[in-house]
Scaffold this active site. Structure first.
Site, PDB file in Angstrom:
ATOM      1  N   THR A  46     -12.500 -66.381 140.920  1.00  0.00           N
ATOM      2  CA  THR A  46     -13.572 -67.353 141.173  1.00  0.00           C
ATOM      3  C   THR A  46     -14.735 -66.662 141.882  1.00  0.00           C
ATOM      4  OG1 THR A  46     -11.910 -69.076 141.416  1.00  0.00           O
ATOM      5  CG2 THR A  46     -14.123 -69.552 142.278  1.00  0.00           C
TER       6      THR A  46
ATOM      7  N   LYS B  24     -16.491 -73.740 137.012  1.00  0.00           N
ATOM      8  CA  LYS B  24     -15.509 -73.589 138.091  1.00  0.00           C
ATOM      9  C   LYS B  24     -16.077 -74.125 139.414  1.00  0.00           C
ATOM     10  CE  LYS B  24     -11.773 -71.970 140.122  1.00  0.00           C
ATOM     11  NZ  LYS B  24     -10.592 -72.812 140.177  1.00  0.00           N
TER      12      LYS B  24
ATOM     13  N   LYS C 237     -14.027 -70.151 150.917  1.00  0.00           N
ATOM     14  CA  LYS C 237     -14.864 -69.167 150.185  1.00  0.00           C
ATOM     15  C   LYS C 237     -15.521 -69.853 148.990  1.00  0.00           C
ATOM     16  CE  LYS C 237     -12.626 -67.052 146.927  1.00  0.00           C
ATOM     17  NZ  LYS C 237     -12.626 -66.845 145.517  1.00  0.00           N
TER      18      LYS C 237
HETATM   19  P1  NAP Z   1      -4.482 -63.830 146.639  1.00  0.00           P
HETATM   20  O1  NAP Z   1      -3.063 -64.179 146.514  1.00  0.00           O
HETATM   21  O2  NAP Z   1      -5.117 -63.822 147.995  1.00  0.00           O
HETATM   22  O3  NAP Z   1      -4.723 -62.411 145.944  1.00  0.00           O
HETATM   23  C1  NAP Z   1      -5.950 -61.762 146.054  1.00  0.00           C
HETATM   24  C2  NAP Z   1      -5.889 -60.477 145.254  1.00  0.00           C
HETATM   25  O4  NAP Z   1      -7.132 -59.762 145.406  1.00  0.00           O
HETATM   26  C3  NAP Z   1      -4.793 -59.499 145.729  1.00  0.00           C
HETATM   27  O5  NAP Z   1      -4.270 -58.835 144.616  1.00  0.00           O
HETATM   28  C4  NAP Z   1      -5.588 -58.561 146.631  1.00  0.00           C
HETATM   29  O6  NAP Z   1      -4.979 -57.291 146.804  1.00  0.00           O
HETATM   30  C5  NAP Z   1      -6.851 -58.423 145.818  1.00  0.00           C
HETATM   31  N1  NAP Z   1      -7.953 -57.911 146.623  1.00  0.00           N
HETATM   32  C6  NAP Z   1      -8.592 -58.498 147.665  1.00  0.00           C
HETATM   33  N2  NAP Z   1      -9.539 -57.682 148.164  1.00  0.00           N
HETATM   34  C7  NAP Z   1      -9.495 -56.537 147.432  1.00  0.00           C
HETATM   35  C8  NAP Z   1     -10.228 -55.328 147.460  1.00  0.00           C
HETATM   36  N3  NAP Z   1     -11.204 -55.116 148.357  1.00  0.00           N
HETATM   37  N4  NAP Z   1      -9.913 -54.364 146.563  1.00  0.00           N
HETATM   38  C9  NAP Z   1      -8.935 -54.570 145.648  1.00  0.00           C
HETATM   39  N5  NAP Z   1      -8.194 -55.701 145.563  1.00  0.00           N
HETATM   40  C10 NAP Z   1      -8.481 -56.672 146.450  1.00  0.00           C
HETATM   41  O7  NAP Z   1      -5.408 -64.787 145.746  1.00  0.00           O
HETATM   42  P2  NAP Z   1      -5.046 -65.719 144.515  1.00  0.00           P
HETATM   43  O8  NAP Z   1      -4.667 -67.049 145.024  1.00  0.00           O
HETATM   44  O9  NAP Z   1      -4.181 -64.992 143.569  1.00  0.00           O
HETATM   45  O10 NAP Z   1      -6.517 -65.915 143.902  1.00  0.00           O
HETATM   46  C11 NAP Z   1      -7.138 -64.915 143.101  1.00  0.00           C
HETATM   47  C12 NAP Z   1      -8.449 -65.508 142.570  1.00  0.00           C
HETATM   48  O11 NAP Z   1      -8.158 -66.678 141.811  1.00  0.00           O
HETATM   49  C13 NAP Z   1      -9.440 -65.943 143.638  1.00  0.00           C
HETATM   50  O12 NAP Z   1     -10.745 -65.745 143.184  1.00  0.00           O
HETATM   51  C14 NAP Z   1      -9.161 -67.442 143.783  1.00  0.00           C
HETATM   52  O13 NAP Z   1     -10.276 -68.153 144.286  1.00  0.00           O
HETATM   53  C15 NAP Z   1      -8.863 -67.790 142.339  1.00  0.00           C
HETATM   54  N6  NAP Z   1      -8.005 -68.964 142.132  1.00  0.00           N
HETATM   55  C16 NAP Z   1      -6.917 -69.172 142.923  1.00  0.00           C
HETATM   56  C17 NAP Z   1      -6.112 -70.290 142.676  1.00  0.00           C
HETATM   57  C18 NAP Z   1      -4.891 -70.577 143.528  1.00  0.00           C
HETATM   58  O14 NAP Z   1      -4.436 -71.746 143.469  1.00  0.00           O
HETATM   59  N7  NAP Z   1      -4.340 -69.669 144.285  1.00  0.00           N
HETATM   60  C19 NAP Z   1      -6.432 -71.165 141.648  1.00  0.00           C
HETATM   61  C20 NAP Z   1      -7.531 -70.890 140.830  1.00  0.00           C
HETATM   62  C21 NAP Z   1      -8.312 -69.781 141.082  1.00  0.00           C
HETATM   63  P3  NAP Z   1      -3.965 -57.069 148.059  1.00  0.00           P
HETATM   64  O15 NAP Z   1      -2.651 -57.621 147.612  1.00  0.00           O
HETATM   65  O16 NAP Z   1      -3.971 -55.615 148.269  1.00  0.00           O
HETATM   66  O17 NAP Z   1      -4.545 -57.829 149.226  1.00  0.00           O
END
Ligand code: NAP
Length: 291
Positions: free
Chosen positions: A97, A172, A240
Site C-alpha cells: 500500500t 486502495k 501509515k
Molecule cells: P509486515 O508484516 O509488517 O511486513 C512488512 C514487510 O516489509 C517485511 O517483509 C519487512 O521486512 C519489509 N520491510 C520493511 N522495511 C523494509 C526495508 N527498509 N527494506 C526491506 N524490507 C523492508 O506488513 P504486512 O502486513 O505484510 O503488509 C505489507 C503491505 O501490505 C503494507 O503495505 C500494508 O499496508 C499492506 N497491506 C497489509 C494488510 C494486512 O492486513 N496486514 C492488508 C492489505 C494490505 P522485515 O521482516 O525485515 O522487517
C-alpha cells in the site's frame, strides 16, 4: 505464462501470498530483509534469494509486498538492489500500500530502466491472504494485467481493473479510508457498550446479526470481546495508510473530515505503543483521547 516468480517481503501478507503462488505450481524465489521469515517458505519448496538483486536476476516477474515507499526504495536501490538484477528490463508488480503519487513517480523512474510497473495493492488482510480470497486492485497497462491474471488469481478471488498506473493505489486509498472509519466506529461502539454495562457478547451478536453484519466486523468481534489484539492488520500500517489517504485527498482538493478525526485516534494509539497490535486495538484509547 510466467514461470519464475520473485516475491519480496515475507511479512504477515507476503508469506501466505507467496505460499499460494507456490501451491498453484509456479516456481518461486522469495527474499526478506530479515532472513528468518523466509524459512517457512523454504521448507515448502521455495528458493530463497540472498539479495533483491538475486531475485531480479532469476525471476520473470517480481512481486513486492513490503511496508511502503521507504521499504520499496530500499529494495530497489544499491549494489544488491533489485534494479541491479533487472538490468535487461522486466516487470515489477507492487502489491504494497503506497500513495498514488508515489506509484506514478515510481512507474516513471522504472521506465528509465525499461521496467514496467504494475500497481496492484490488495483489499483483504491476513485471513483472505491465507484463503486466497484477496481482491487485487490492479492498474497499469491492460495487456500486462491480462497476462498476470492467472498469477493474481492464485492469491485472490477477483482482479479489479482500476485504470492507468496509480489508480489501483487510488482505489486502495478509498478502501482503506472506509476500513479505518469502520474499525474505529465499531471500537467506539463497543467501548460505549462497556460504559453502559451491556453484555459485550450480546452487543456484538446484535450488530453482526443485523444490517451491519459484515466480514470485517466478524473478523474483529472476537478481538473486541476478549480484549486481545493479535495483529492481522497492524495498527501501525493503518496509521501509515490513513496518513497517505489524507495527503492524497489534499493533493486532489478533497475534504475528508471523518478521516482526519479518525487519524487522531490512530496517532494516539501509536503514541500509546499499540502499533504492533491489530488495528482493532484502537478500542483501548477511544475514550481517553489526548490532543
Ligand atoms: P509486515 O508484516 O509488517 O511486513 C512488512 C514487510 O516489509 C517485511 O517483509 C519487512 O521486512 C519489509 N520491510 C520493511 N522495511 C523494509 C526495508 N527498509 N527494506 C526491506 N524490507 C523492508 O506488513 P504486512 O502486513 O505484510 O503488509 C505489507 C503491505 O501490505 C503494507 O503495505 C500494508 O499496508 C499492506 N497491506 C497489509 C494488510 C494486512 O492486513 N496486514 C492488508 C492489505 C494490505 P522485515 O521482516 O525485515 O522487517
Amino acid at each position: 505464462m510466467f514461470k519464475r516468480v520473485g516475491f519480496i517481503g515475507m511479512g504477515i501478507m507476503g508469506q501466505p501470498m507467496a505460499r499460494n503462488i507456490l501451491k498453484a505450481g509456479y516456481e518461486i524465489m522469495v527474499y526478506n530483509r530479515t532472513y528468518d521469515k523466509t524459512i517457512p517458505l523454504a521448507m515448502v519448496g521455495a528458493r530463497v534469494g540472498m539479495t533483491p538483486r538475486e531475485v531480479g536476476e532469476w525471476a520473470d516477474v517480481v512481486m513486492l509486498m513490503v511496508t511502503g515507499p521507504e521499504a520499496i526504495d530500499a529494495v530497489l536501490d544499491g549494489d544488491d538492489g533489485l534494479l541491479k538484477g533487472m538490468s535487461n528490463g522486466g516487470l515489477i508488480v507492487n502489491m504494497s500500500t503506497v500513495p498514488p503519487s508515489y506509484t506514478r513517480g515510481l512507474a516513471a523512474r522504472l521506465k528509465t530502466y525499461s521496467i514496467i510497473l504494475i500497481d496492484a495493492p490488495v483489499s483483504g488482510s491476513k485471513k483472505p491472504a491465507e484463503d486466497a480470497t484477496l481482491i487485487i486492485l490492479a492498474s497499469g497497462p491492460r495487456e500486462q494485467i491480462k497476462r498476470l491474471e492467472s498469477l493474481f488469481l492464485t492469491m485472490g478471488k477477483r482482479v479489479v481493473y482500476c485504470g492507468e498506473t496509480g489508480q489501483g493505489s487510488a482505489m486502495k486509498m478509498v478502501v482503506n479510508l472506509l476500513l479505518a472509519v469502520m474499525v474505529a466506529g465499531l471500537s467506539e461502539a463497543v467501548s460505549l457498550a462497556e460504559d453502559l454495562d451491556l453484555d459485550i457478547e450480546t452487543v456484538l451478536d446484535t450488530i453482526l446479526s443485523g444490517p451491519m453484519g459484515c466480514s470485517l466486523f466478524n473478523l474483529k468481534a472476537d478481538m473486541l470481546k476478549n480484549d486481545v489484539f493479535p495483529p492481522q492488520f497492524p495498527l501501525k500500517h493503518m496509521a501509515k495508510d490513513l496518513g497517505f489517504v489524507i495527503n492524497t485527498a489534499k493533493e486532489c482538493g478533497a475534504d475528508i473530515f471523518i478521516g482526519q478525526s479518525v487519524l487522531r485516534l490512530y496517532d494516539n494509539a501509536m503514541k500509546k505503543g499499540l502499533g504492533d497490535q491489530d488495528v482493532a486495538a484502537v478500542k483501548k484509547i477511544v475514550n481517553s483521547l489526548e490532543d
